[in-house]
Design a protein around this motif. Sequence first.
Motif, short mmCIF file in Angstrom:
data_model
loop_
_atom_site.label_atom_id
_atom_site.label_comp_id
_atom_site.label_asym_id
_atom_site.label_seq_id
_atom_site.Cartn_x
_atom_site.Cartn_y
_atom_site.Cartn_z
N UNK A 232 9.22 5.51 0.13
CA UNK A 232 10.60 5.35 -0.37
C UNK A 232 11.24 4.09 0.19
N UNK A 233 11.08 3.87 1.47
CA UNK A 233 11.65 2.68 2.11
C UNK A 233 11.12 1.41 1.46
N UNK A 234 9.82 1.34 1.25
CA UNK A 234 9.20 0.15 0.66
C UNK A 234 9.63 -0.06 -0.78
N UNK A 235 9.66 1.01 -1.57
CA UNK A 235 10.08 0.90 -2.97
C UNK A 235 11.52 0.42 -3.07
N UNK A 236 12.39 0.97 -2.25
CA UNK A 236 13.80 0.57 -2.28
C UNK A 236 13.97 -0.88 -1.83
N UNK A 237 13.21 -1.29 -0.84
CA UNK A 237 13.29 -2.68 -0.37
C UNK A 237 12.93 -3.64 -1.50
N UNK A 238 11.83 -3.39 -2.18
CA UNK A 238 11.41 -4.26 -3.28
C UNK A 238 12.37 -4.16 -4.46
N UNK A 239 12.81 -2.96 -4.77
CA UNK A 239 13.74 -2.78 -5.89
C UNK A 239 15.03 -3.57 -5.65
N UNK A 240 15.59 -3.45 -4.46
CA UNK A 240 16.84 -4.14 -4.15
C UNK A 240 16.67 -5.66 -4.07
N UNK A 241 15.60 -6.10 -3.40
CA UNK A 241 15.36 -7.54 -3.31
C UNK A 241 15.18 -8.16 -4.70
N UNK A 242 14.38 -7.50 -5.54
CA UNK A 242 14.12 -8.06 -6.87
C UNK A 242 15.36 -8.01 -7.76
N UNK A 243 16.26 -7.10 -7.46
CA UNK A 243 17.50 -6.98 -8.23
C UNK A 243 18.52 -8.03 -7.79
N UNK A 244 18.73 -8.16 -6.49
CA UNK A 244 19.76 -9.06 -5.98
C UNK A 244 19.30 -10.51 -5.82
N UNK A 245 18.00 -10.72 -5.79
CA UNK A 245 17.44 -12.07 -5.68
C UNK A 245 16.39 -12.28 -6.78
N UNK B 86 0.82 -1.20 0.00
CA UNK B 86 0.00 0.00 0.00
C UNK B 86 0.86 1.26 0.00
N UNK B 87 1.90 1.27 0.82
CA UNK B 87 2.76 2.46 0.92
C UNK B 87 3.56 2.72 -0.35
N UNK B 88 3.90 1.67 -1.06
CA UNK B 88 4.64 1.85 -2.32
C UNK B 88 3.86 2.71 -3.29
N UNK B 89 2.55 2.52 -3.31
CA UNK B 89 1.70 3.22 -4.28
C UNK B 89 1.09 4.51 -3.74
N UNK B 90 0.99 4.67 -2.42
CA UNK B 90 0.30 5.84 -1.88
C UNK B 90 1.22 6.88 -1.24
N UNK B 91 2.37 6.48 -0.76
CA UNK B 91 3.29 7.43 -0.10
C UNK B 91 4.44 7.77 -1.04
N UNK C 54 5.18 -10.55 -4.90
CA UNK C 54 3.78 -10.19 -5.10
C UNK C 54 3.48 -8.95 -4.25
N UNK C 55 3.11 -7.87 -4.92
CA UNK C 55 2.80 -6.61 -4.24
C UNK C 55 1.29 -6.49 -4.11
N UNK C 56 0.80 -6.58 -2.89
CA UNK C 56 -0.64 -6.50 -2.62
C UNK C 56 -0.99 -5.07 -2.25
N UNK C 57 -1.94 -4.49 -2.99
CA UNK C 57 -2.34 -3.11 -2.76
C UNK C 57 -3.82 -2.91 -3.08
N UNK C 58 -4.50 -2.05 -2.31
CA UNK C 58 -5.88 -1.72 -2.64
C UNK C 58 -5.95 -0.68 -3.75
N UNK C 59 -4.81 -0.12 -4.12
CA UNK C 59 -4.74 0.94 -5.12
C UNK C 59 -4.68 0.33 -6.52
N UNK C 60 -5.40 0.92 -7.48
CA UNK C 60 -5.36 0.41 -8.86
C UNK C 60 -3.95 0.42 -9.44
N UNK C 61 -3.73 -0.43 -10.44
CA UNK C 61 -2.41 -0.57 -11.07
C UNK C 61 -2.02 0.62 -11.94
#
Length: 74
Positions: free
Chosen positions: A19-32, A8-13, A38-45
């Motif tokens: 920023x913290x959430x986006x960087x966490x996902x960006x780094x994890x998806x890059x290094x692993x 939720x925070x990735x898309x709304x904040x 799977x990013x679960x959000x109530x916000x539309x894509x």
Amino acid sequence: MRIGFDAKRIFTNNTGLGNYSRETIRLLSNFYPENQYYLYTPTPKDIQNSRLDFIKERKNICIKTPDSLINKTF
């Protein structure tokens, strides 16, 4: 491994937790890249935000919204 993330925070904040959430996902998806994220959000894509561009580039990231979780076959 499949990893679910409350995104939720990735898309709304735009700052702080967003920023913290986006960087966490960006780094994890890059290094692993062998993991599926799977990013679960109530916000539309269809949010247009340049901070989310990395999501479009990664094949190991999948956005899930409430509509995509409903089994529409009865």
